[in-house]
Design a protein around this motif. Structure first.
Motif, short mmCIF file in Angstrom:
data_model
loop_
_atom_site.label_atom_id
_atom_site.label_comp_id
_atom_site.label_asym_id
_atom_site.label_seq_id
_atom_site.Cartn_x
_atom_site.Cartn_y
_atom_site.Cartn_z
N LEU A 96 0.82 -1.21 0.00
CA LEU A 96 0.00 0.00 0.00
C LEU A 96 0.86 1.26 0.00
O LEU A 96 0.33 2.38 0.09
N GLU A 97 2.19 1.09 -0.08
CA GLU A 97 3.17 2.18 -0.13
C GLU A 97 3.16 3.02 1.15
O GLU A 97 3.48 4.21 1.13
N GLN A 98 2.83 2.39 2.28
CA GLN A 98 2.91 3.03 3.59
C GLN A 98 4.21 2.57 4.26
O GLN A 98 4.22 1.74 5.16
N TYR A 99 5.31 3.11 3.78
CA TYR A 99 6.63 2.54 4.08
C TYR A 99 7.07 2.75 5.52
O TYR A 99 7.69 1.85 6.11
N GLU A 100 6.79 3.90 6.10
CA GLU A 100 7.21 4.13 7.49
C GLU A 100 6.47 3.20 8.44
O GLU A 100 7.07 2.65 9.38
N GLU A 101 5.18 3.01 8.22
CA GLU A 101 4.41 2.10 9.06
C GLU A 101 4.87 0.65 8.84
O GLU A 101 4.90 -0.16 9.77
N ALA A 102 5.22 0.33 7.60
CA ALA A 102 5.69 -1.02 7.30
C ALA A 102 6.98 -1.32 8.06
O ALA A 102 7.15 -2.42 8.61
N LYS A 103 7.88 -0.35 8.12
CA LYS A 103 9.14 -0.55 8.85
C LYS A 103 8.90 -0.89 10.31
O LYS A 103 9.59 -1.73 10.90
N LYS A 104 7.90 -0.26 10.93
CA LYS A 104 7.60 -0.53 12.33
C LYS A 104 7.19 -1.99 12.52
O LYS A 104 7.57 -2.62 13.51
N GLN A 105 6.40 -2.51 11.59
CA GLN A 105 5.94 -3.89 11.71
C GLN A 105 7.09 -4.87 11.44
O GLN A 105 7.22 -5.89 12.14
N TYR A 106 7.91 -4.59 10.42
CA TYR A 106 9.06 -5.46 10.16
C TYR A 106 9.98 -5.53 11.38
O TYR A 106 10.53 -6.60 11.70
N ALA A 107 10.17 -4.40 12.05
CA ALA A 107 11.06 -4.35 13.21
C ALA A 107 10.56 -5.26 14.33
O ALA A 107 11.35 -5.76 15.14
N LEU A 108 9.25 -5.47 14.42
CA LEU A 108 8.66 -6.31 15.47
C LEU A 108 8.73 -7.80 15.15
O LEU A 108 8.43 -8.64 16.00
N PHE A 109 9.12 -8.12 13.92
CA PHE A 109 9.18 -9.52 13.50
C PHE A 109 10.46 -10.16 14.00
O PHE A 109 11.57 -9.67 13.77
N THR A 110 10.33 -11.26 14.73
CA THR A 110 11.49 -11.99 15.24
C THR A 110 11.40 -13.44 14.78
O THR A 110 10.32 -14.02 14.69
N THR A 111 12.57 -14.03 14.50
CA THR A 111 12.62 -15.42 14.04
C THR A 111 14.05 -15.92 14.16
O THR A 111 15.01 -15.12 14.19
N SER A 112 14.21 -17.22 14.20
CA SER A 112 15.55 -17.82 14.17
C SER A 112 15.86 -18.41 12.79
O SER A 112 16.96 -18.90 12.57
#
Length: 591
Positions: A96-112
């Protein structure tokens, strides 16, 4: 009574869930999304996260990004939200080209998982890059091709001598040469008709003499499900078609329905004595249980690139290649390697220049869904892929960049907002496509499929004695001038008549090279006139190429408003006839 109602209600809900899960397993995303939505409406905040995740993926698959974002917002507000939901939300926001909000969600993603961490890093880079590219703006504009777009999906898969190869699911009801269908079969994955292959014939730049027809319906019309994309050899005597696997229903075991993906296969057909032979499955290219699709030939026809999810790949789908053998068969497929393929998905390769591959990918820093990339190399040896940026890429899925044979007009498909259907075809005209940033470069060779971009150097003269006929022909050609209407690059009728004679002369002298030099009058900005003069060069070159002159013999120099033949310069008043004399193209012979 109340207990009985509750029991019936639970049974009904279970039935919806079974139907939804079965549809999701078969990748019938339109149906699955609708069913999961019914469940979510009735259960509200008590809807299990597993069902919300499947509903989100279903909406993503059919391009309902806003609806997917709403579900993700609900999921990520819950205390038991799984980490993967944040990544999914980031993907939807980026689409949806909402890049700043997208960055916040990516930052919360954790995985091994190492691959997932790689994709997270790429996604964060993508958001930063997309913001910068948006600030830079687009060097050219895209226009929807209204003549071809429908409420369904259309994609250009290649350029042929007379026009474009198109795959579409929106033309099936039209009464074309293959016959119309009032109730075409529906692909339950998208609730859209299946694709068919078409050819869009173009005889004029303004499409006034264009028409659409089904591609060899006597050959391809007998197949069910999806047909396309289709690729033709340069001589247009060999056809490579992507077609769904035939004659097999969705498999079912004692444990229930198995994933209902209907694999794609590659067929080949050869035209002999003016007739197409029955298409045959390409041995070695097709592997049981896996897909092979989206074939495209290198400019010399000796390498065939295609997409597959077969074992030995690096990601979800990879680009592979096979080489033509001395006996005309195709060799064992080889992966194009990690310089092209990623842990994500690559698809829709196209070849518009020699030694250059275009493809779409989700595995590199990009603007959203599938972005279009351009990479130099061949086989499994490649340089770093280059993101095509704006306007060719957007937050949505962009794919299938195809250039016409004149080298400056092109097309791509996208499901970006504002379109007419699911996937629309967009058109662009860019006289500086291959040398953007150096407009008006002196004597730049014309590019066609199979011809690399030139360096701007003039053809090297060959020292030889010339006959009296050659000298006379050269003099006559270099005395010609082709004039234009104001603000136009269309050839006048008289110019076309003269160019017919020019083509005849060039056929008599196959070793000659021609430089087309074009000019504009001084009205308009310098940059606009430079681009307009380039379009005038291309108009002459395109016409000569259509008359059988190899574009590799044709060069251009777009001068803009330089070198007027009279005193019409900025600040000097002139009449229309004086302006017209400066709107011209001239020829120079290089022998």
């Amino acid at each position: 009574m109340l207990l009985m109602t509750s029991t019936l209600y639970a049974q009904e809900q279970k039935s919806w869930l079974q139907l939804a899960d079965e549809a999701y397993a078969r990748q019938e995303y339109a149906k699955a999304g609708t069913l999961y939505y019914r469940i979510a409406r009735s259960k509200g905040s008590k809807t299990p996260l597993s069902q919300l995740i499947k509903m989100t993926h279903s909406y993503q698959a059919i391009g309902y990004y806003k609806a997917a974002a709403d579900i993700c917002k609900e999921m990520t507000s819950r205390p038991d939200c799984p980490p993967a939901a944040h990544f999914t939300y980031g993907e939807v926001l980026r689409q949806l080209e909402q890049y700043e909000e997208a960055k916040k969600q990516y930052a919360l993603f954790t995985t091994s998982n190492a691959d997932s961490l790689t994709l997270k890093d790429i996604a964060l880079q993508s958001c930063d890059s997309a913001v910068i590219w948006n600030q830079q703006g687009a060097p050219v504009s895209l226009k929807p091709l209204k003549e071809l777009n429908t409420y369904g999906s259309e994609v250009v898969s290649g350029a042929v001598k007379k026009g474009l190869l198109v795959m579409s699911n929106g033309y099936r009801s039209m009464a074309l040469n293959g016959g119309g269908q009032s109730h075409p079969a529906i692909d339950k994955r998208t609730e859209q008709p299946y694709y068919k292959a078409y050819v869009y014939q173009q005889y004029a730049g303004d499409n006034s003499n264009a028409y659409l027809e089904e591609l060899v319906p006597q050959l391809l019309g007998k197949y069910d499900y999806h047909i396309g994309p289709v690729c033709l050899s340069s001589g247009e005597d060999t056809l490579y078609a992507t077609i769904n696997i035939q004659g097999r229903g969705v498999p079912v075991t004692s444990k229930g329905i198995v994933n209902g993906v209907r694999q794609l296969q590659l067929y080949q057909s050869v035209k002999k004595n003016g007739k197409w032979e029955t298409p045959v499955l390409m041995p070695g290219i097709n592997v049981d249980g896996y897909s092979a699709s989206h074939a495209v030939l290198s400019s010399d026809g000796d390498i065939l690139y295609f997409v597959s999810d077969r074992p030995g790949g690096l990601g979800q789908t990879d680009i592979w290649y096979t080489e033509k053998q001395p006996d005309g068969t195709w060799g064992a497929p080889i992966n194009c390697g990690s310089q092209v393929n990623t842990v994500a998905a690559e698809t829709f390769p196209t070849v518009n220049e020699e030694g250059i591959l275009y493809f779409s990918s989700r595995g590199y820093a990009g603007m959203g869904g599938y972005d279009i990339y351009r990479v130099k190399g061949a086989k499994s040896s490649w340089e770093k892929p280059e993101n095509m940026k704006l306007p060719f890429n957007s937050g949505a899925d962009d794919m299938g960049l195809v250039l016409k044979r004149n080298g400056y007009e092109g097309y791509l498909a996208s499901n970006r907002p504002g379109g007419m259907g699911k996937d629309d075809i967009y058109y662009f005209s860019d006289p500086n496509y291959f040398n953007r940033g150096t407009p008006g470069q002196e004597v730049t060779p014309v590019v066609k499929p199979g011809t690399p971009p030139g360096t701007g150097e003039q053809p090297v003269p060959v020292g030889k004695d010339h006959t009296a006929e050659e000298k006379t022909d050269r003099q006559k050609l270099e005395e010609l001038k082709f004039l234009y209407d104001y603000n136009s690059a269309s050839l006048l009728t008289e110019s076309r008549r003269i160019l017919d004679q020019v083509a005849a002369v060039l056929k008599r002298h196959p070793g000659w090279k021609i430089v087309v030099t074009s000019f504009a009058d001084n009205r308009g900005s310098d940059q606009y006139n430079t681009d307009l003069s380039a379009l005038r060069c291309y108009a002459v070159i395109d016409y000569l190429a259509g008359k059988g002159i190899d574009p590799k013999r044709l060069y251009y120099s777009n001068k803009g408003e330089k070198d007027p033949v009279n005193g019409c310069k900025d600040g000097v008043p002139c009449n229309e006839e004086e302006y017209k004399q400066n709107r011209r193209s001239e020829l120079r012979v290089k022998w």
